[in-house]
Write a protein that holds these residues in place. Structure first.
Motif, PDB file in Angstrom:
ATOM      1  N   TYR A 110      -5.648  19.045   0.867  1.00  0.00           N
ATOM      2  CA  TYR A 110      -6.935  18.641   0.906  1.00  0.00           C
ATOM      3  C   TYR A 110      -7.210  17.079   1.350  1.00  0.00           C
ATOM      4  CZ  TYR A 110      -8.357  23.255  -0.441  1.00  0.00           C
ATOM      5  OH  TYR A 110      -8.321  24.428  -0.824  1.00  0.00           O
ATOM      6  N   ALA A 111      -6.247  16.427   1.088  1.00  0.00           N
ATOM      7  CA  ALA A 111      -6.165  14.971   1.269  1.00  0.00           C
ATOM      8  C   ALA A 111      -4.962  14.299   1.641  1.00  0.00           C
ATOM      9  CB  ALA A 111      -7.033  14.128   0.275  1.00  0.00           C
ATOM     10  N   LEU A 112      -5.007  13.339   2.341  1.00  0.00           N
ATOM     11  CA  LEU A 112      -3.530  12.700   2.752  1.00  0.00           C
ATOM     12  C   LEU A 112      -3.847  11.245   3.061  1.00  0.00           C
ATOM     13  CD1 LEU A 112      -0.775  14.158   5.023  1.00  0.00           C
ATOM     14  CD2 LEU A 112      -1.482  11.430   5.059  1.00  0.00           C
ATOM     15  N   PHE A 155       2.225   7.016   0.439  1.00  0.00           N
ATOM     16  CA  PHE A 155       1.154   7.801   0.661  1.00  0.00           C
ATOM     17  C   PHE A 155       0.700   8.571  -0.285  1.00  0.00           C
ATOM     18  CE2 PHE A 155       4.430   9.888   3.009  1.00  0.00           C
ATOM     19  CZ  PHE A 155       4.007  11.204   2.872  1.00  0.00           C
ATOM     20  N   LEU A 156      -0.320   9.454  -0.491  1.00  0.00           N
ATOM     21  CA  LEU A 156      -0.716  10.500  -1.550  1.00  0.00           C
ATOM     22  C   LEU A 156      -1.243  11.456  -0.714  1.00  0.00           C
ATOM     23  CD1 LEU A 156      -4.081  10.941  -2.005  1.00  0.00           C
ATOM     24  CD2 LEU A 156      -3.851   8.764  -3.265  1.00  0.00           C
ATOM     25  N   THR A 157      -1.031  12.816  -1.599  1.00  0.00           N
ATOM     26  CA  THR A 157      -1.590  14.241  -0.950  1.00  0.00           C
ATOM     27  C   THR A 157      -2.022  14.807  -2.245  1.00  0.00           C
ATOM     28  OG1 THR A 157       0.502  15.408  -1.366  1.00  0.00           O
ATOM     29  CG2 THR A 157       0.141  14.495   0.853  1.00  0.00           C
ATOM     30  N   CYS A 158      -3.212  15.638  -1.754  1.00  0.00           N
ATOM     31  CA  CYS A 158      -3.764  16.256  -2.930  1.00  0.00           C
ATOM     32  C   CYS A 158      -3.938  17.791  -2.442  1.00  0.00           C
ATOM     33  CB  CYS A 158      -5.007  15.748  -3.568  1.00  0.00           C
ATOM     34  SG  CYS A 158      -6.470  15.922  -2.600  1.00  0.00           S
ATOM     35  N   GLY A 159      -3.906  18.792  -3.169  1.00  0.00           N
ATOM     36  CA  GLY A 159      -4.039  20.212  -3.090  1.00  0.00           C
ATOM     37  C   GLY A 159      -4.713  21.066  -3.695  1.00  0.00           C
ATOM     38  N   ALA A 160      -4.572  22.430  -3.493  1.00  0.00           N
ATOM     39  CA  ALA A 160      -5.220  23.460  -4.323  1.00  0.00           C
ATOM     40  C   ALA A 160      -4.275  23.820  -5.426  1.00  0.00           C
ATOM     41  CB  ALA A 160      -5.429  24.530  -3.558  1.00  0.00           C
ATOM     42  N   ALA A 216      -8.696  12.512  -2.974  1.00  0.00           N
ATOM     43  CA  ALA A 216      -8.004  11.740  -3.680  1.00  0.00           C
ATOM     44  C   ALA A 216      -7.770  10.373  -2.802  1.00  0.00           C
ATOM     45  CB  ALA A 216      -6.682  12.090  -4.118  1.00  0.00           C
ATOM     46  N   SER A 217      -8.082   9.215  -3.589  1.00  0.00           N
ATOM     47  CA  SER A 217      -8.186   8.009  -2.944  1.00  0.00           C
ATOM     48  C   SER A 217      -7.486   6.785  -3.636  1.00  0.00           C
ATOM     49  CB  SER A 217      -9.725   7.642  -2.495  1.00  0.00           C
ATOM     50  OG  SER A 217      -9.759   6.671  -1.617  1.00  0.00           O
ATOM     51  N   TRP A 218      -6.893   5.959  -2.823  1.00  0.00           N
ATOM     52  CA  TRP A 218      -6.300   4.618  -3.371  1.00  0.00           C
ATOM     53  C   TRP A 218      -7.515   3.738  -3.750  1.00  0.00           C
ATOM     54  CZ3 TRP A 218      -1.497   4.478  -4.442  1.00  0.00           C
ATOM     55  CH2 TRP A 218      -0.426   5.545  -3.754  1.00  0.00           C
ATOM     56  N   SER A 219      -7.249   2.933  -4.830  1.00  0.00           N
ATOM     57  CA  SER A 219      -8.035   1.803  -5.142  1.00  0.00           C
ATOM     58  C   SER A 219      -8.012   0.718  -4.177  1.00  0.00           C
ATOM     59  CB  SER A 219      -7.684   1.301  -6.391  1.00  0.00           C
ATOM     60  OG  SER A 219      -8.332   0.174  -6.717  1.00  0.00           O
ATOM     61  N   PRO A 220      -9.142   0.205  -3.595  1.00  0.00           N
ATOM     62  CA  PRO A 220      -8.840  -0.943  -2.644  1.00  0.00           C
ATOM     63  C   PRO A 220      -8.521  -2.290  -3.155  1.00  0.00           C
ATOM     64  CG  PRO A 220     -11.256  -0.418  -3.062  1.00  0.00           C
ATOM     65  CD  PRO A 220     -10.400   0.690  -3.771  1.00  0.00           C
ATOM     66  N   THR A 221      -8.536  -2.407  -4.547  1.00  0.00           N
ATOM     67  CA  THR A 221      -8.209  -3.566  -5.138  1.00  0.00           C
ATOM     68  C   THR A 221      -7.085  -3.675  -6.332  1.00  0.00           C
ATOM     69  OG1 THR A 221      -9.892  -3.295  -6.877  1.00  0.00           O
ATOM     70  CG2 THR A 221     -10.829  -4.510  -4.957  1.00  0.00           C
ATOM     71  N   ASN A 222      -6.776  -2.378  -6.778  1.00  0.00           N
ATOM     72  CA  ASN A 222      -5.693  -2.389  -7.668  1.00  0.00           C
ATOM     73  C   ASN A 222      -4.554  -1.567  -6.975  1.00  0.00           C
ATOM     74  OD1 ASN A 222      -4.055  -2.041  -9.717  1.00  0.00           O
ATOM     75  ND2 ASN A 222      -5.783  -1.749 -11.336  1.00  0.00           N
ATOM     76  N   SER A 223      -3.385  -2.104  -6.852  1.00  0.00           N
ATOM     77  CA  SER A 223      -2.160  -1.394  -6.227  1.00  0.00           C
ATOM     78  C   SER A 223      -1.700  -0.324  -7.060  1.00  0.00           C
ATOM     79  CB  SER A 223      -1.042  -2.343  -6.051  1.00  0.00           C
ATOM     80  OG  SER A 223      -0.547  -2.852  -7.159  1.00  0.00           O
TER      81      SER A 223
END
Length: 175
Positions: free
Chosen positions: A122-124, A134-139, A167-174
């Motif tokens: 569902y997200a990449l 990179f991250l992925t999320c799914g069912a 899912a999403s990365w933080s823009p300020t915290n790695s």
């Protein structure tokens, strides 16, 4: 003729054309690229194929015994993103849980494929701090963090019986 799952806008870097361009991924597995010249022209990029045999990535679920029934339906291309460090590379997540690594130079073929989830992706999204992560999320109730070129996830985050739709990365915290 099928629903479009995602639009991806970018500035074109090919053939000295710097105009805004658009890529789409569709329910029928088609990846298309649109460029505005006099009209909005469509260029077919590829159509993702069903996963066959054993591929790298997470452990594959046990398959039912195959009977001689041909299935020609292509998987749905649900998510699409371009590589932040190489504008010629893009990644496509499908409803069968695979991620296809593709190049704009090799039309109608993928460069690599791996199984990221036991269900739809569902997200990449690439990390804003490291272009290889990179991250992925799914069912399958998981968020997985990957490193480009490594065939298994670095980190798996699980939920309790809830599909992870985004899912999403933080823009300020790695981290």
């Amino acid at each position: 003729y099928e629903p479009v799952w995602q639009l991806y806008w970018f500035h074109g870097e090919d053939y000295h054309v710097l105009d805004e361009q658009l890529m789409t991924c569709c329910q029928d597995g088609r990846i298309s690229r649109y460029r505005r010249e006099k009209l909005l022209n469509c260029f077919p990029m590829m159509r993702v194929n069903r996963m066959e045999g054993k591929v790298k990535g997470i452990d594959q679920p046990r398959k039912c015994k195959a009977h001689e029934i041909s299935v020609s339906r292509n998987p749905a291309a649900l998510v699409l993103t371009r590589h932040p460090g190489d504008p010629l590379l893009y990644y496509v997540g499908t409803d069968e849980g695979c991620v296809h690594k593709c190049s704009m130079n090799y039309l109608h073929h993928h460069m690599d494929i791996f199984l990221a989830h036991k269900g739809p992706v569902y997200a990449l999204q690439f990390s804003p701090f490291c272009s290889k992560i990179f991250l992925t999320c799914g069912a399958d109730w998981c968020v997985r963090i990957w490193c480009d070129g490594i065939g298994e996830p670095l980190i798996v985050l699980r939920t309790n019986m809830q599909t992870v739709l985004g899912a999403s990365w933080s823009p300020t915290n790695s981290t």
